[in-house]
Design a protein around this motif. Structure first.
Motif, PDB file in Angstrom:
ATOM      1  N   ASP A 188       0.814  -1.215   0.000  1.00 26.11           N
ATOM      2  CA  ASP A 188       0.000   0.000   0.000  1.00 26.11           C
ATOM      3  C   ASP A 188       0.845   1.263   0.000  1.00 26.11           C
ATOM      4  O   ASP A 188       0.735   2.097  -0.874  1.00 26.11           O
ATOM      5  CB  ASP A 188      -0.939  -0.003   1.204  1.00 26.11           C
ATOM      6  N   PHE A 189       1.739   1.425   0.991  1.00 26.76           N
ATOM      7  CA  PHE A 189       2.561   2.635   1.067  1.00 26.76           C
ATOM      8  C   PHE A 189       3.862   2.316   1.800  1.00 26.76           C
ATOM      9  O   PHE A 189       3.936   1.321   2.528  1.00 26.76           O
ATOM     10  CB  PHE A 189       1.807   3.772   1.779  1.00 26.76           C
ATOM     11  N   PRO A 190       4.883   3.149   1.620  1.00 26.96           N
ATOM     12  CA  PRO A 190       6.152   2.901   2.311  1.00 26.96           C
ATOM     13  C   PRO A 190       6.212   3.575   3.679  1.00 26.96           C
ATOM     14  O   PRO A 190       5.657   4.652   3.889  1.00 26.96           O
ATOM     15  CB  PRO A 190       7.184   3.518   1.366  1.00 26.96           C
ATOM     16  N   VAL A 191       6.875   2.923   4.609  1.00 29.87           N
ATOM     17  CA  VAL A 191       7.223   3.511   5.904  1.00 29.87           C
ATOM     18  C   VAL A 191       8.740   3.614   5.951  1.00 29.87           C
ATOM     19  O   VAL A 191       9.450   2.691   5.543  1.00 29.87           O
ATOM     20  CB  VAL A 191       6.693   2.665   7.076  1.00 29.87           C
ATOM     21  N   THR A 192       9.244   4.725   6.416  1.00 26.18           N
ATOM     22  CA  THR A 192      10.674   5.021   6.320  1.00 26.18           C
ATOM     23  C   THR A 192      11.447   4.574   7.553  1.00 26.18           C
ATOM     24  O   THR A 192      11.028   4.827   8.680  1.00 26.18           O
ATOM     25  CB  THR A 192      10.889   6.534   6.155  1.00 26.18           C
ATOM     26  N   ARG A 193      12.577   3.917   7.313  1.00 27.03           N
ATOM     27  CA  ARG A 193      13.570   3.690   8.363  1.00 27.03           C
ATOM     28  C   ARG A 193      14.731   4.637   8.112  1.00 27.03           C
ATOM     29  O   ARG A 193      15.197   4.777   6.982  1.00 27.03           O
ATOM     30  CB  ARG A 193      14.063   2.248   8.350  1.00 27.03           C
ATOM     31  N   VAL A 194      15.194   5.284   9.169  1.00 28.42           N
ATOM     32  CA  VAL A 194      16.306   6.225   9.058  1.00 28.42           C
ATOM     33  C   VAL A 194      17.391   5.832  10.052  1.00 28.42           C
ATOM     34  O   VAL A 194      17.107   5.502  11.205  1.00 28.42           O
ATOM     35  CB  VAL A 194      15.841   7.675   9.330  1.00 28.42           C
ATOM     36  N   ASP A 195      18.635   5.851   9.606  1.00 31.55           N
ATOM     37  CA  ASP A 195      19.780   5.529  10.448  1.00 31.55           C
ATOM     38  C   ASP A 195      20.881   6.558  10.180  1.00 31.55           C
ATOM     39  O   ASP A 195      21.269   6.754   9.021  1.00 31.55           O
ATOM     40  CB  ASP A 195      20.280   4.118  10.140  1.00 31.55           C
ATOM     41  N   PRO A 196      21.397   7.226  11.201  1.00 31.49           N
ATOM     42  CA  PRO A 196      20.987   7.102  12.601  1.00 31.49           C
ATOM     43  C   PRO A 196      19.824   8.040  12.929  1.00 31.49           C
ATOM     44  O   PRO A 196      19.687   9.097  12.311  1.00 31.49           O
ATOM     45  CB  PRO A 196      22.248   7.547  13.352  1.00 31.49           C
ATOM     46  N   LEU A 197      19.010   7.664  13.891  1.00 31.18           N
ATOM     47  CA  LEU A 197      18.052   8.599  14.461  1.00 31.18           C
ATOM     48  C   LEU A 197      18.807   9.636  15.280  1.00 31.18           C
ATOM     49  O   LEU A 197      19.957   9.421  15.681  1.00 31.18           O
ATOM     50  CB  LEU A 197      17.053   7.854  15.348  1.00 31.18           C
ATOM     51  N   PHE A 198      18.167  10.763  15.540  1.00 28.25           N
ATOM     52  CA  PHE A 198      18.872  11.823  16.269  1.00 28.25           C
ATOM     53  C   PHE A 198      19.356  11.319  17.620  1.00 28.25           C
ATOM     54  O   PHE A 198      20.474  11.644  18.053  1.00 28.25           O
ATOM     55  CB  PHE A 198      17.958  13.034  16.461  1.00 28.25           C
ATOM     56  N   GLU A 199      18.544  10.501  18.294  1.00 30.40           N
ATOM     57  CA  GLU A 199      18.904  10.021  19.627  1.00 30.40           C
ATOM     58  C   GLU A 199      20.091   9.067  19.595  1.00 30.40           C
ATOM     59  O   GLU A 199      20.687   8.787  20.640  1.00 30.40           O
ATOM     60  CB  GLU A 199      17.702   9.332  20.276  1.00 30.40           C
ATOM     61  N   GLU A 200      20.443   8.563  18.429  1.00 33.40           N
ATOM     62  CA  GLU A 200      21.547   7.609  18.307  1.00 33.40           C
ATOM     63  C   GLU A 200      22.873   8.279  17.955  1.00 33.40           C
ATOM     64  O   GLU A 200      23.895   7.602  17.845  1.00 33.40           O
ATOM     65  CB  GLU A 200      21.208   6.574  17.237  1.00 33.40           C
ATOM     66  N   ILE A 201      22.856   9.593  17.776  1.00 38.87           N
ATOM     67  CA  ILE A 201      24.074  10.322  17.391  1.00 38.87           C
ATOM     68  C   ILE A 201      24.867  10.702  18.634  1.00 38.87           C
ATOM     69  O   ILE A 201      24.321  11.277  19.586  1.00 38.87           O
ATOM     70  CB  ILE A 201      23.720  11.586  16.590  1.00 38.87           C
ATOM     71  N   SER A 202      26.127  10.377  18.646  1.00 40.50           N
ATOM     72  CA  SER A 202      26.990  10.748  19.764  1.00 40.50           C
ATOM     73  C   SER A 202      27.387  12.215  19.658  1.00 40.50           C
ATOM     74  O   SER A 202      27.599  12.730  18.560  1.00 40.50           O
ATOM     75  CB  SER A 202      28.255   9.880  19.785  1.00 40.50           C
ATOM     76  N   ALA A 203      27.485  12.870  20.798  1.00 38.10           N
ATOM     77  CA  ALA A 203      27.922  14.257  20.802  1.00 38.10           C
ATOM     78  C   ALA A 203      29.387  14.337  20.418  1.00 38.10           C
ATOM     79  O   ALA A 203      30.174  13.432  20.697  1.00 38.10           O
ATOM     80  CB  ALA A 203      27.708  14.871  22.187  1.00 38.10           C
ATOM     81  N   GLY A 204      29.740  15.421  19.764  1.00 39.00           N
ATOM     82  CA  GLY A 204      31.139  15.607  19.401  1.00 39.00           C
ATOM     83  C   GLY A 204      31.287  16.469  18.177  1.00 39.00           C
ATOM     84  O   GLY A 204      30.301  16.819  17.515  1.00 39.00           O
ATOM     85  N   PRO A 205      32.505  16.841  17.849  1.00 44.53           N
ATOM     86  CA  PRO A 205      32.760  17.693  16.685  1.00 44.53           C
ATOM     87  C   PRO A 205      32.250  17.048  15.402  1.00 44.53           C
ATOM     88  O   PRO A 205      32.416  15.852  15.175  1.00 44.53           O
ATOM     89  CB  PRO A 205      34.295  17.808  16.672  1.00 44.53           C
ATOM     90  N   GLY A 206      31.611  17.853  14.579  1.00 41.72           N
ATOM     91  CA  GLY A 206      31.138  17.379  13.290  1.00 41.72           C
ATOM     92  C   GLY A 206      29.804  16.666  13.326  1.00 41.72           C
ATOM     93  O   GLY A 206      29.278  16.295  12.287  1.00 41.72           O
ATOM     94  N   GLN A 207      29.233  16.454  14.515  1.00 40.98           N
ATOM     95  CA  GLN A 207      27.960  15.761  14.617  1.00 40.98           C
ATOM     96  C   GLN A 207      26.796  16.753  14.513  1.00 40.98           C
ATOM     97  O   GLN A 207      26.957  17.948  14.754  1.00 40.98           O
ATOM     98  CB  GLN A 207      27.871  15.000  15.950  1.00 40.98           C
ATOM     99  N   ILE A 208      25.624  16.243  14.140  1.00 41.11           N
ATOM    100  CA  ILE A 208      24.421  17.065  14.119  1.00 41.11           C
ATOM    101  C   ILE A 208      24.078  17.422  15.552  1.00 41.11           C
ATOM    102  O   ILE A 208      23.969  16.548  16.417  1.00 41.11           O
ATOM    103  CB  ILE A 208      23.266  16.298  13.452  1.00 41.11           C
ATOM    104  N   GLU A 209      23.896  18.702  15.830  1.00 41.99           N
ATOM    105  CA  GLU A 209      23.808  19.158  17.209  1.00 41.99           C
ATOM    106  C   GLU A 209      22.389  19.338  17.726  1.00 41.99           C
ATOM    107  O   GLU A 209      22.188  19.439  18.932  1.00 41.99           O
ATOM    108  CB  GLU A 209      24.575  20.473  17.369  1.00 41.99           C
TER     109      GLU A 209
END
Length: 223
Positions: free
Chosen positions: A35-56
């Motif tokens: 019927d329709f697509p459901v999206t999987r995304v990797d990484p989710l925001f909660e899975e991103i480690s803090a640090g230089p160059g990361q999405i803040e």
């Protein structure tokens, strides 16, 4: 239906994990048809480690997600709408997020109605005032609304939320055993929305439909 549901795209800058999206086919419980697509995304925001160059911030992650999903839909000729977007838990903390997200959609030549934003139940169950107002700010921009209740079902399901939700995601176990989840699924399906079960069993399809389920990801056949 396009066969490009499983196509992946990546985007990486210094210090970042590759950003991948994948469209998974959602099937009708009534007959197993795609019927329709459901999206999987990797990484989710909660899975991103803090640090230089990361999405803040959750907003920056959302803007990247919208842009990449729009580009993937064009690249792989995914014509089914709306495109499903899993939202970060803390997205409602930024009052500018709805306007910025709408601008990204316009930049990619998409209407906001072509995206359905899936909020986690815990996001809308927060106790501070104005949570639903901030969710509805996305809706006023034209974005469509989904609710992910696979981990909890604590968000107050009053008239404002139930009238907004076009898709509800729940687990098979909860739908068969939790009266609150059963009530919410019945409301959503009666209002014309979609109730999606992850990894449902074929043998339970009719029973799940009786509780309001309409669609499934990865229907499982009994061994």
């Amino acid at each position: 239906m396009t066969t490009a549901f499983f196509a992946q795209t990546t985007s990486q800058s210094s210090g970042q994990r590759p950003f991948r999206s994948r469209f998974e086919p959602c099937m009708q419980l009534s007959d197993g048809a795609l019927d329709f697509p459901v999206t999987r995304v990797d990484p989710l925001f909660e899975e991103i480690s803090a640090g230089p160059g990361q999405i803040e911030s959750p907003t920056e992650w959302l803007l990247l997600c919208l842009r990449k999903l729009a580009q993937s839909a064009r690249q792989f000729d995914v014509g089914v709408r709306p495109l499903h977007v899993p939202m970060p838990l803390s997205i409602l903390q930024d009052p500018e997020a709805p306007e910025r997200a709408a601008r990204i959609a316009e930049t990619e030549d998409f209407c906001t109605q072509e995206f359905i934003l899936e909020f986690q139940d815990a996001t809308l169950a927060a106790t501070e005032d104005g949570v639903l107002d901030r969710m509805e700010a996305f809706r006023r921009k034209g974005f469509r609304i989904a609710l992910d209740a696979r981990l909890s079902s604590a968000a107050p399901f009053g008239a404002r939320l139930r009238s907004a939700v076009e898709r509800l995601r729940v687990t098979e176990f909860d739908l068969l055993n939790d009266e609150t989840v059963q009530m919410r699924a019945d409301i959503v399906s009666c209002l014309g929305g979609k109730v999606i079960i992850d990894r449902a069993r074929w043998t339970n399809a009719d029973l799940l439909r009786s509780f309001g389920a309409t669609h499934a990801l990865k229907l499982l056949a009994d061994a």
